[in-house]
Write an enzyme that holds these catalytic residues in place. Structure first.
Site, PDB file in Angstrom:
ATOM      1  N   GLY A  55      -8.737  -5.607   1.513  1.00  4.63           N
ATOM      2  CA  GLY A  55      -9.726  -5.385   0.459  1.00  4.63           C
ATOM      3  C   GLY A  55     -11.049  -4.973   1.082  1.00  4.63           C
ATOM      4  O   GLY A  55     -11.603  -5.691   1.912  1.00  4.63           O
TER       5      GLY A  55
ATOM      6  N   GLY B 226     -24.485   0.234  27.185  1.00  5.06           N
ATOM      7  CA  GLY B 226     -24.963   1.587  27.446  1.00  5.06           C
ATOM      8  C   GLY B 226     -23.814   2.566  27.623  1.00  5.06           C
ATOM      9  O   GLY B 226     -22.791   2.478  26.943  1.00  5.06           O
ATOM     10  N   GLY B 227     -23.951   3.478  28.566  1.00  6.14           N
ATOM     11  CA  GLY B 227     -22.922   4.490  28.809  1.00  6.14           C
ATOM     12  C   GLY B 227     -21.586   3.885  29.191  1.00  6.14           C
ATOM     13  O   GLY B 227     -20.523   4.424  28.862  1.00  6.14           O
TER      14      GLY B 227
ATOM     15  N   THR C  38       1.691  -2.781   8.396  1.00  7.17           N
ATOM     16  CA  THR C  38       1.672  -3.496   9.669  1.00  7.17           C
ATOM     17  C   THR C  38       3.046  -4.093   9.953  1.00  7.17           C
ATOM     18  O   THR C  38       3.662  -4.685   9.077  1.00  7.17           O
ATOM     19  CB  THR C  38       0.616  -4.618   9.626  1.00  7.17           C
ATOM     20  OG1 THR C  38      -0.660  -4.040   9.357  1.00  7.17           O
ATOM     21  CG2 THR C  38       0.553  -5.356  10.958  1.00  7.17           C
TER      22      THR C  38
ATOM     23  N   THR D  51       0.817  -1.214   0.000  1.00  7.24           N
ATOM     24  CA  THR D  51       0.000   0.000   0.000  1.00  7.24           C
ATOM     25  C   THR D  51       0.851   1.264   0.000  1.00  7.24           C
ATOM     26  O   THR D  51       1.862   1.359   0.690  1.00  7.24           O
ATOM     27  CB  THR D  51      -0.916   0.018   1.228  1.00  7.24           C
ATOM     28  OG1 THR D  51      -1.728  -1.156   1.218  1.00  7.24           O
ATOM     29  CG2 THR D  51      -1.812   1.243   1.234  1.00  7.24           C
TER      30      THR D  51
ATOM     31  N   GLU E 285      -5.262 -14.526   2.624  1.00  8.53           N
ATOM     32  CA  GLU E 285      -5.350 -13.316   3.437  1.00  8.53           C
ATOM     33  C   GLU E 285      -6.800 -13.013   3.791  1.00  8.53           C
ATOM     34  O   GLU E 285      -7.114 -12.632   4.929  1.00  8.53           O
ATOM     35  CB  GLU E 285      -4.737 -12.132   2.690  1.00  8.53           C
ATOM     36  CG  GLU E 285      -4.773 -10.839   3.476  1.00  8.53           C
ATOM     37  CD  GLU E 285      -4.109  -9.668   2.750  1.00  8.53           C
ATOM     38  OE1 GLU E 285      -4.230  -8.534   3.239  1.00  8.53           O
ATOM     39  OE2 GLU E 285      -3.478  -9.899   1.689  1.00  8.53           O
ATOM     40  N   ARG E 286      -7.697 -13.196   2.849  1.00  8.30           N
ATOM     41  CA  ARG E 286      -9.102 -12.895   3.100  1.00  8.30           C
ATOM     42  C   ARG E 286      -9.741 -13.914   4.029  1.00  8.30           C
ATOM     43  O   ARG E 286     -10.598 -13.571   4.857  1.00  8.30           O
ATOM     44  CB  ARG E 286      -9.841 -12.785   1.763  1.00  8.30           C
ATOM     45  CG  ARG E 286      -9.444 -11.508   1.042  1.00  8.30           C
ATOM     46  CD  ARG E 286      -9.778 -11.483  -0.429  1.00  8.30           C
ATOM     47  NE  ARG E 286      -9.266 -10.234  -1.013  1.00  8.30           N
ATOM     48  CZ  ARG E 286      -9.133  -9.999  -2.308  1.00  8.30           C
ATOM     49  NH1 ARG E 286      -9.462 -10.939  -3.184  1.00  8.30           N
ATOM     50  NH2 ARG E 286      -8.663  -8.844  -2.742  1.00  8.30           N
TER      51      ARG E 286
ATOM     52  N   ARG F 230     -25.255  -6.342  35.096  1.00  8.66           N
ATOM     53  CA  ARG F 230     -25.849  -5.012  35.168  1.00  8.66           C
ATOM     54  C   ARG F 230     -27.300  -5.080  35.658  1.00  8.66           C
ATOM     55  O   ARG F 230     -28.130  -5.749  35.032  1.00  8.66           O
ATOM     56  CB  ARG F 230     -25.782  -4.343  33.791  1.00  8.66           C
ATOM     57  CG  ARG F 230     -26.467  -2.988  33.690  1.00  8.66           C
ATOM     58  CD  ARG F 230     -25.813  -1.953  34.568  1.00  8.66           C
ATOM     59  NE  ARG F 230     -26.323  -0.619  34.273  1.00  8.66           N
ATOM     60  CZ  ARG F 230     -26.117   0.435  35.037  1.00  8.66           C
ATOM     61  NH1 ARG F 230     -25.393   0.323  36.142  1.00  8.66           N
ATOM     62  NH2 ARG F 230     -26.610   1.610  34.691  1.00  8.66           N
TER      63      ARG F 230
ATOM     64  N   GLY G  38      -4.190   1.998  -2.986  1.00  8.58           N
ATOM     65  CA  GLY G  38      -4.711   1.067  -1.996  1.00  8.58           C
ATOM     66  C   GLY G  38      -5.173  -0.205  -2.675  1.00  8.58           C
ATOM     67  O   GLY G  38      -4.393  -1.099  -2.978  1.00  8.58           O
TER      68      GLY G  38
END
Length: 397
Positions: free
Chosen positions: A365, A340-341, A159, A127, A243-244, A269, A132
């Site tokens: 990709g 949630g929060g 990477t 890349t 790779e995929r 919770r 790309g």
């Protein structure tokens, strides 16, 4: 529960890797996330255990077991840090594969074997800032001068780029020939003229060092060219299926981790005097998440089976990558919503799962590129192929 694709020995191996992850990886991920990289010791340890060479031939220190490699990818992806998993899988699953498949014996002895031992860190340099998904448009050049090539150009989003000892670099040996003029080279990062930019700051995968690389009159011996000149595009395309599949495997495992976290939190919770897990709307949401994961898993395992059998798996791998990559984002987003929060707070790991998930429909990709490949594979559009579509078809045979 096991799966028909894996035998008893594979399931025992899975438990072994899971214990390794729980004991030697997960306790350190917060530290590695803050550091923006994993230590070299992790590569060495994985190499010592044989985890980096699982799919490779035994003569190079490997295990010759593709399914074991898939299990390792899954279990690493369950560590809770996508970047940590990416550092190891990009090294062994992507970066050194061209050396194994297309390199000569000297290159395998010099680079592949130490990499599988974890003694060298490898990166794949394709890349670029202006290139790309369109691999054919790369601008980095490699000009032949005597018994060397002179490389000039740049790469980005690489990477392992910060800490790599070697980079498999795609460069134009015939700049005017488009995708037919690309070659691959093993570049040692200590070579004069090679430089690494800063560790790029990312939304997710923060434990994976990601860099910009620059090549200014980098002299590389002709013996470091991988395979034949001008065949690099085809070499790159030939590893895209695996790779995929790797990306899909990682996506499914990461989605599973997010669902587990959501189920755990929903039990703990308390709202309106009861655990929120008792609310039907959340029960159904988690059921939908589980069903989505199973769809992605079965697509992925079918692609893995086809590939492992040596069959053309372009369609299956592309479908798996596209669906699993979108699934992990949906599931992680739902898991964060269930928190949630609290899910928006950095001390809860679900926020990291959500951030890490976003790259899965981009890296390897984009979903849109996957759909374009499928348009051609399924015969939906009979128009003339582009270069990258041609490469995917030619190298799936």
């Amino acid at each position: 529960m096991g799966h028909w694709l894996f035998g008893k020995e594979h399931e025992m191996f899975r438990q072994s890797v899971r214990k390794f992850v729980e004991k030697e990886v997960t306790p350190h991920i917060e530290e590695w996330e803050r550091a923006g990289e994993v230590p070299r010791s992790l590569f060495r340890r994985a190499g010592e255990l044989g985890y980096l060479g699982l799919k490779f031939p035994e003569e190079y220190g490997g295990g010759n077991d593709l399914l074991a490699d898939a299990i390792f990818v899954e279990e690493m992806s369950r560590c809770g840090s996508g970047g940590t998993a990416a550092a190891l899988t990009a090294h062994s699953g992507i970066a050194v594969t061209p050396i194994w498949r297309f390199g000569d014996e000297e290159q395998k002895q010099r680079y592949l074997i130490p990499a599988l031992r974890g003694e060298m860190i490898a990166a794949l340099g394709i890349t670029e800032p202006d290139s790309g998904s369109d691999v054919a448009s790369i601008r980095t050049t490699a000009r032949r001068v005597g018994d060397s090539y002179i490389l000039n150009g740049s790469k980005t989003f690489i990477t392992n780029g910060v800490n790599a000892d070697i980079v498999c670099v795609a460069a134009k040996t015939e700049p005017e020939a488009g995708h037919r003029g690309i070659s691959l080279f093993v570049v040692e990062t200590k070579t004069p003229g090679f430089s690494v930019g800063k560790n790029l700051r990312k939304l997710g995968w923060r434990a994976s060092d990601t860099a910009e690389l620059a090549f200014e009159d980098v002299r590389v011996p002709a013996g470091n060219r991988i395979g034949q000149e001008n065949q690099g595009f085809y070499y790159i395309m030939q590893n895209f299926q695996w790779e995929r599949i790797l990306m899909a495997l990682s996506s499914v495992a990461s989605a599973e981790k997010a669902l587990e976290q959501a189920m755990r939190y929903s039990r703990e919770r308390i709202q309106f005097g009861v655990p929120i897990q008792q609310f039907q709307v959340l029960q159904h949401k988690m059921v939908d998440m589980a069903v989505d994961i199973e769809k992605a898993r079965n697509l992925t395992y079918w692609a893995l089976y086809q590939y492992q059998q040596g069959k053309d798996a372009v369609t299956e791998a592309t479908m798996a990558k596209a669906y699993a990559g979108e699934t992990v984002s949906r599931v992680s987003d739902a898991a964060l919503q269930i928190h949630g929060g609290a899910g928006y707070m950095m001390e809860y790991p679900v926020q990291r799962y959500w951030r890490d998930a976003r790259i899965m429909s981009i890296g390897g990709g984009t979903t849109q590129i996957m759909n374009e490949i499928l348009v051609k594979q399924l015969g939906i559009n009979k128009e003339e192929e582009t270069a990258w579509q041609s490469g995917n078809r030619i190298n799936s045979r």
